[in-house]
Design a protein around this motif. Sequence first.
Motif, PDB file in Angstrom:
ATOM      1  N   ALA A  67       0.751  -0.797   0.247  1.00  0.00           N
ATOM      2  CA  ALA A  67      -0.030  -0.207  -0.118  1.00  0.00           C
ATOM      3  C   ALA A  67       1.120   0.987   0.122  1.00  0.00           C
ATOM      4  O   ALA A  67       0.261   2.688  -0.839  1.00  0.00           O
ATOM      5  N   TYR A  68       1.854   1.223   1.031  1.00  0.00           N
ATOM      6  CA  TYR A  68       2.764   2.206   0.790  1.00  0.00           C
ATOM      7  C   TYR A  68       3.554   2.159  -0.541  1.00  0.00           C
ATOM      8  O   TYR A  68       3.862   3.584  -1.236  1.00  0.00           O
ATOM      9  N   GLN A  69       3.968   1.107  -0.975  1.00  0.00           N
ATOM     10  CA  GLN A  69       4.564   1.581  -2.566  1.00  0.00           C
ATOM     11  C   GLN A  69       3.569   1.923  -3.492  1.00  0.00           C
ATOM     12  O   GLN A  69       3.425   3.061  -5.056  1.00  0.00           O
ATOM     13  N   TRP A  70       1.901   1.955  -3.035  1.00  0.00           N
ATOM     14  CA  TRP A  70       0.991   2.222  -4.318  1.00  0.00           C
ATOM     15  C   TRP A  70       0.596   3.808  -4.092  1.00  0.00           C
ATOM     16  O   TRP A  70       0.273   4.876  -4.849  1.00  0.00           O
ATOM     17  N   LEU A  71       0.825   3.861  -2.516  1.00  0.00           N
ATOM     18  CA  LEU A  71       0.464   5.224  -2.709  1.00  0.00           C
ATOM     19  C   LEU A  71       1.901   6.343  -3.623  1.00  0.00           C
ATOM     20  O   LEU A  71       1.665   7.814  -3.983  1.00  0.00           O
ATOM     21  N   ARG A  72       3.179   5.926  -2.942  1.00  0.00           N
ATOM     22  CA  ARG A  72       4.008   6.827  -3.673  1.00  0.00           C
ATOM     23  C   ARG A  72       3.825   6.767  -4.842  1.00  0.00           C
ATOM     24  O   ARG A  72       4.415   8.462  -5.570  1.00  0.00           O
ATOM     25  N   GLY A  73       3.660   5.598  -5.824  1.00  0.00           N
ATOM     26  CA  GLY A  73       3.853   5.405  -6.926  1.00  0.00           C
ATOM     27  C   GLY A  73       2.852   6.329  -7.495  1.00  0.00           C
ATOM     28  O   GLY A  73       2.548   7.435  -8.422  1.00  0.00           O
ATOM     29  N   ASN A  74       1.705   6.779  -6.674  1.00  0.00           N
ATOM     30  CA  ASN A  74       0.798   7.430  -7.748  1.00  0.00           C
ATOM     31  C   ASN A  74       0.687   9.203  -6.889  1.00  0.00           C
ATOM     32  O   ASN A  74      -0.147  10.055  -6.443  1.00  0.00           O
ATOM     33  N   GLY A  75       1.938   9.663  -6.011  1.00  0.00           N
ATOM     34  CA  GLY A  75       1.958  11.028  -5.612  1.00  0.00           C
ATOM     35  C   GLY A  75       1.768  11.225  -4.238  1.00  0.00           C
ATOM     36  O   GLY A  75       1.547  12.250  -4.104  1.00  0.00           O
ATOM     37  N   PHE A  76       1.745  10.261  -3.735  1.00  0.00           N
ATOM     38  CA  PHE A  76       1.614  10.709  -1.863  1.00  0.00           C
ATOM     39  C   PHE A  76       2.624  11.210  -1.685  1.00  0.00           C
ATOM     40  O   PHE A  76       3.628  10.668  -1.615  1.00  0.00           O
ATOM     41  N   SER A  77       2.912  12.444  -1.018  1.00  0.00           N
ATOM     42  CA  SER A  77       3.566  13.153  -0.430  1.00  0.00           C
ATOM     43  C   SER A  77       3.589  13.433   0.602  1.00  0.00           C
ATOM     44  O   SER A  77       4.573  13.976   1.958  1.00  0.00           O
ATOM     45  N   GLY A  78       3.107  12.653   1.885  1.00  0.00           N
ATOM     46  CA  GLY A  78       2.537  12.959   3.170  1.00  0.00           C
ATOM     47  C   GLY A  78       3.270  12.498   3.926  1.00  0.00           C
ATOM     48  O   GLY A  78       3.966  10.972   3.411  1.00  0.00           O
ATOM     49  N   ARG A  79       3.499  12.320   5.616  1.00  0.00           N
ATOM     50  CA  ARG A  79       3.761  11.484   6.590  1.00  0.00           C
ATOM     51  C   ARG A  79       3.170  10.028   6.598  1.00  0.00           C
ATOM     52  O   ARG A  79       1.923   9.704   6.395  1.00  0.00           O
ATOM     53  N   THR A  80       3.932   9.139   6.745  1.00  0.00           N
ATOM     54  CA  THR A  80       4.101   7.977   6.668  1.00  0.00           C
ATOM     55  C   THR A  80       4.267   6.836   7.985  1.00  0.00           C
ATOM     56  O   THR A  80       4.945   7.017   8.425  1.00  0.00           O
ATOM     57  N   VAL A  81       3.066   6.679   8.765  1.00  0.00           N
ATOM     58  CA  VAL A  81       3.854   6.154   9.932  1.00  0.00           C
ATOM     59  C   VAL A  81       3.070   4.392   9.538  1.00  0.00           C
ATOM     60  O   VAL A  81       1.575   4.396   9.613  1.00  0.00           O
TER      61      VAL A  81
END
Length: 129
Positions: A67-81
């Motif tokens: 899910a993290y990889q999907w988020l980053r691959g789709n432009g998510f720039s927020g903080r991840t915990v």
Amino acid sequence: MLRVLVLEDDEDLRSILCELLSAVGAEACVGAGSLAELERQRVEALGCGLAILDINLGAGVPSGLEAYQWLRGNGFSGRTVFLTGHARSHPLVRQALELPHVQVLSKPIDSKVLLSLVVESGSHGTGTT
């Protein structure tokens, strides 16, 4: 205000986390129980400034790491915990610990920790509306 994404396969825990996040100042909480559900909420999820991802979403399904990889691959720039109930020696936890700019926290998570995540993430201006 800060919008928060909570990816957690346990529906009760996901609901409680969203309630606590709202109580400590999050403007909105986008909840999902799987990567497929997250993908269906693409616009809402990518608009969040903080993503709280359960590392292990169950056997035979994509993990929080995917899910993290999907988020980053789709432009998510927020903080991840990442949240985990596993020991640091678990393979998924070890992988998460190797990722840049993420934090790994153990379950159960304290409400004071949630408050600090909301305050810190909101003050960085990511994902605010």
